[in-house]
Write a protein that holds these residues in place. Structure first.
Motif, mmCIF file in Angstrom:
data_model
loop_
_atom_site.group_PDB
_atom_site.id
_atom_site.type_symbol
_atom_site.label_atom_id
_atom_site.label_comp_id
_atom_site.label_asym_id
_atom_site.label_seq_id
_atom_site.Cartn_x
_atom_site.Cartn_y
_atom_site.Cartn_z
ATOM 1 N N PHE A 159 -21.491 25.471 -18.668
ATOM 2 C CA PHE A 159 -22.259 26.463 -19.409
ATOM 3 C C PHE A 159 -21.558 26.780 -20.727
ATOM 4 N N ASP A 208 -18.969 25.939 -13.050
ATOM 5 C CA ASP A 208 -19.148 26.545 -11.745
ATOM 6 C C ASP A 208 -18.090 26.024 -10.777
ATOM 7 N N VAL A 216 -26.404 33.345 -21.351
ATOM 8 C CA VAL A 216 -26.286 31.898 -21.291
ATOM 9 C C VAL A 216 -26.972 31.266 -22.490
ATOM 10 N N TYR A 236 -21.816 30.297 -22.928
ATOM 11 C CA TYR A 236 -22.350 31.641 -23.058
ATOM 12 C C TYR A 236 -22.029 32.142 -24.465
ATOM 13 N N ASN A 279 -17.624 26.833 -6.586
ATOM 14 C CA ASN A 279 -17.766 27.548 -5.331
ATOM 15 C C ASN A 279 -18.435 28.906 -5.530
ATOM 16 N N TYR A 280 -19.608 28.899 -6.180
ATOM 17 C CA TYR A 280 -20.434 30.078 -6.403
ATOM 18 C C TYR A 280 -19.838 31.068 -7.393
ATOM 19 N N GLN A 281 -18.777 30.697 -8.060
ATOM 20 C CA GLN A 281 -18.232 31.505 -9.138
ATOM 21 C C GLN A 281 -18.273 30.682 -10.413
ATOM 22 N N LEU A 282 -17.923 31.324 -11.505
ATOM 23 C CA LEU A 282 -17.745 30.611 -12.763
ATOM 24 C C LEU A 282 -16.289 30.713 -13.182
ATOM 25 N N LYS A 311 -26.711 25.015 -20.532
ATOM 26 C CA LYS A 311 -26.097 24.598 -19.282
ATOM 27 C C LYS A 311 -26.416 23.136 -19.027
ATOM 28 N N SER A 312 -25.514 22.447 -18.348
ATOM 29 C CA SER A 312 -25.716 21.029 -18.073
ATOM 30 C C SER A 312 -24.867 20.588 -16.893
ATOM 31 N N SER A 313 -25.398 19.648 -16.142
ATOM 32 C CA SER A 313 -24.617 19.011 -15.088
ATOM 33 C C SER A 313 -24.763 17.498 -15.146
ATOM 34 N N ALA A 324 -21.293 21.860 -12.870
ATOM 35 C CA ALA A 324 -22.223 22.305 -13.906
ATOM 36 C C ALA A 324 -21.438 23.080 -14.951
ATOM 37 N N THR A 335 -19.125 17.260 -8.268
ATOM 38 C CA THR A 335 -20.391 17.765 -8.793
ATOM 39 C C THR A 335 -20.139 19.070 -9.502
ATOM 40 N N TRP A 394 -14.001 30.597 -16.343
ATOM 41 C CA TRP A 394 -14.251 30.849 -17.754
ATOM 42 C C TRP A 394 -13.111 30.365 -18.634
#
Lengths: 111, 114
Positions: free
Chosen positions: A35, A94, A47, A37, A96-99, A50-52, A33, A31, A101
């Motif tokens: 982005f 994304d 941003v 930017y 684990n709560y980070q992005l 964004k899409s998942s 998501a 899963t 890049w």
């Protein structure tokens, strides 16, 4: 491991012509998501998209991107470039709560 | 949209001096982040936090400390600044969640270490 790749460091496009910025990824997560930017000169990243959802086109400010899990891609496109689109563009995903890049693509639109 | 502010916006420091960069967000986001941005390197994560009292190391934590005394505030501390830490520093916040963790950035701090 998890990574995001933007192959072009610099893209130059003539005003009115189409734009495509490439973004591919590697991931161990099911899963995810994604982005895009945009960072204008001397401003903060903000941003853009964004899409998942796999195979669903997402649009904003004339730009669009479609997440294709089959090819691990999330390319950014616009049909007609404007001078005001000149900026630095980052692809990110994304994790684990980070992005995570990408390295960024500088887009220059010339008259 | 999250409101993230940073102070100072510009800073000149001397080598070996202590520098504190401050970040404040007003949208009650759980997660906060510190990045540096250098030409050719993009955005690199230094430290992040999941909430008040927590700090975690990012990808390039060496030479930096972080402090999250409250939900709203997240500081980045350079105890002994070096010229290699000359950069633009961005703070960001995000609500958190299993996916689509959009991050909202502050305006940045330009740091010059002489």
């Amino acid at each position: 491991g998890d990574s995001v790749t933007q192959t072009e460091g610099l893209v130059t496009v003539t005003e009115g012509l189409p734009v495509k910025l490439n973004c591919t990824y590697q991931t161990t997560y099911l899963t995810i998501a994604f982005f895009w930017y945009v960072q204008y000169l001397n401003e903060a990243p903000q941003v853009l998209l964004k899409s998942s959802t796999d195979n669903k086109r997402t649009e904003h400010q004339g730009f669009h991107a479609t997440l294709h899990k089959s090819s691990s891609s999330f390319h950014l496109q616009k049909s007609s470039a404007q001078l005001s689109d000149s900026a630095l563009y980052y692809c990110a995903r994304d994790s684990n709560y980070q992005l995570i890049w990408g390295s960024g693509t500088k887009l220059i639109i010339k008259p | 949209e999250a409101a993230v502010t940073q102070s100072p916006r510009n800073k000149v420091a001397v080598t070996g001096g202590k520098v504190t960069l401050s970040c404040n967000q007003t949208n009650n986001h759980n997660n906060m982040y510190w990045y540096r941005q250098d030409t050719g390197h993009g955005l690199r994560l230094i430290h992040y936090s999941y909430g008040a009292g927590s700090t975690e190391k990012g990808d390039i934590p060496d030479g930096y400390k972080a402090s999250r005394p409250s939900q709203e505030n997240f500081s980045l501390i350079l105890e002994l600044a070096t010229p290699s830490q000359t950069s633009v520093y961005f703070c960001a916040s995000g609500a958190g969640g299993e996916d689509q963790d959009t991050q909202y950035f502050g305006p940045g701090t330009r740091l010059l270490v002489l």
